[in-house]
Every structure is written in structure tokens, then in C-alpha cells.
Design a protein around this motif. Sequence first.
Motif, short mmCIF file in Angstrom:
data_model
loop_
_atom_site.label_atom_id
_atom_site.label_comp_id
_atom_site.label_asym_id
_atom_site.label_seq_id
_atom_site.Cartn_x
_atom_site.Cartn_y
_atom_site.Cartn_z
N VAL A 90 -4.45 -4.75 -6.09
CA VAL A 90 -4.78 -4.45 -4.70
C VAL A 90 -5.50 -3.11 -4.67
O VAL A 90 -5.07 -2.15 -5.30
CB VAL A 90 -3.51 -4.38 -3.83
CG1 VAL A 90 -3.84 -3.95 -2.42
CG2 VAL A 90 -2.77 -5.70 -3.85
N ALA A 92 -6.62 -0.46 -1.80
CA ALA A 92 -6.39 -0.20 -0.38
C ALA A 92 -6.59 1.28 -0.07
O ALA A 92 -6.26 2.15 -0.87
CB ALA A 92 -4.97 -0.61 0.00
N LYS A 93 -7.12 1.52 1.13
CA LYS A 93 -7.31 2.89 1.62
C LYS A 93 -6.00 3.37 2.24
O LYS A 93 -5.29 2.61 2.89
CB LYS A 93 -8.43 2.89 2.67
CG LYS A 93 -8.73 4.26 3.24
CD LYS A 93 -9.93 4.24 4.17
CE LYS A 93 -9.57 3.54 5.45
NZ LYS A 93 -10.59 3.69 6.49
N TYR A 95 -3.32 4.79 4.68
CA TYR A 95 -3.21 4.54 6.11
C TYR A 95 -3.53 5.79 6.92
O TYR A 95 -4.08 5.72 8.01
CB TYR A 95 -1.81 4.02 6.46
CG TYR A 95 -1.68 3.62 7.91
CD1 TYR A 95 -2.25 2.44 8.37
CD2 TYR A 95 -1.03 4.45 8.82
CE1 TYR A 95 -2.16 2.08 9.69
CE2 TYR A 95 -0.94 4.09 10.15
CZ TYR A 95 -1.51 2.91 10.58
OH TYR A 95 -1.43 2.56 11.90
N TYR A 113 3.94 0.86 -0.20
CA TYR A 113 3.12 -0.10 0.53
C TYR A 113 4.00 -1.09 1.28
O TYR A 113 5.18 -1.25 0.97
CB TYR A 113 2.14 -0.83 -0.40
CG TYR A 113 2.81 -1.79 -1.36
CD1 TYR A 113 2.99 -3.13 -1.03
CD2 TYR A 113 3.24 -1.35 -2.60
CE1 TYR A 113 3.61 -4.01 -1.90
CE2 TYR A 113 3.86 -2.22 -3.49
CZ TYR A 113 4.03 -3.55 -3.13
OH TYR A 113 4.64 -4.41 -3.99
N ASN A 117 1.95 -6.57 4.16
CA ASN A 117 0.52 -6.28 4.17
C ASN A 117 0.26 -5.14 3.19
O ASN A 117 0.31 -3.97 3.58
CB ASN A 117 0.06 -5.92 5.58
CG ASN A 117 -1.44 -5.67 5.65
OD1 ASN A 117 -2.15 -5.77 4.66
ND2 ASN A 117 -1.91 -5.32 6.84
N GLN A 119 -2.24 -3.77 2.21
CA GLN A 119 -3.33 -2.86 2.57
C GLN A 119 -2.82 -1.61 3.30
O GLN A 119 -3.54 -0.64 3.44
CB GLN A 119 -4.37 -3.59 3.44
CG GLN A 119 -5.12 -4.68 2.70
CD GLN A 119 -5.92 -4.14 1.54
OE1 GLN A 119 -6.59 -3.12 1.66
NE2 GLN A 119 -5.85 -4.81 0.40
#
Length: 177
Positions: A90, A92-93, A95, A113, A117, A119
Motif C-alpha cells: 500500500v 498512502a499519503k 492523513y 493505519y 481503509n 489509505q
Amino acid sequence: MPGNSPQNEAPEKLKLAERIQTFVWGVAAVGAALIIAFQNYATSQVHFDLTVSGVTTQATVVGVETVGSGRRRQSYPIFQFLLPGDEETVTAKSYTSVHLDKNRQRRPVEVVYSPSNPQIVLPRKHLIFWVYIWIWGVGAFILGLLMFGLYQLQMAVFPQKSILSNTTSVQRASKSA
């Protein structure tokens, strides 16, 4: 009539002006507390969910997305990690914006994480910081501001029930006797 004399009208107008001022202060304080609380609600909800049900894993910083310029520039690290069991990678940026040193690129970072989700991801240290600062610092400030505002509203709407006004009237009665 003694109740309508000009001497009695001035103190009554002053009391009304004080009550209006107190009411405005109360509304302003309650409004500010609610604005601060609701402005941060969405981010706080994500942080709370990650604190309660987030999964911790090792990730690598593979990049940084920068938004804005000058003093308003914010950096969002981009993490890459493996999901346990699936062995799916994965990317992901973060949050929320997080400042990471330039030497953190391609080095392992512990992240949390959301299992529903992946992301939604944050560095673990940032999440720990949120718990202490947000819950105790900002939360206490909002609660204090709300209590101050509600007290001011109570003073404006029900001045005869106020603790301070009762003490003052008792003191005045004892001085005049």
C-alpha cells in the motif's frame, strides 16, 4: 412616583447594559468553543478511530507531497507498507501534515493505519502526540471556554440566581443596616 424618578432610571439602565454585555460575552464564548470543537471534529474522529482500532506496522517514506508556500507550506509524507496476511503493498499519503527530517526518506517509520481503509495512515509518534495534546490541552481549553460562556449566559438571563450577585446584595444590605 418614586419608582420612575430619574435617579432610579440610571441604575436600571446600567444594570440592563451590564446584563446585555454579559450575555454577549457568554454567547461569544460558547460560540468560540463550539467553532473550535467542530472545526477539528473530522480530524479528531480519524485520530480517535486510529487510536482505538488502528493497526501498527513498519513503513518506508517514499516521497513527500508539499502543499502551499512560505509559512503556510505543509508536508504530507507518502508511506509504503505491506498489509499483514495479504502481502499487498500500500502506498498512502499521511492523513495530516507531518514534518519529517529529509534523512527519513527510504528509512523505516512506524505507522498506524485503518484496517477498513489502509489509505488512512499516520506516523505512530504523531498519533501519540495527538492523544495527549488534543484530549487534555485543547479539550480542556474548549471545556473551560464553554463553562465560562454558560456562566456568563446564566448571569445575564438569571441575575438574581447568580452566586456573585447574591453575595453582593447581602453585603449591600449589611452595609446599609
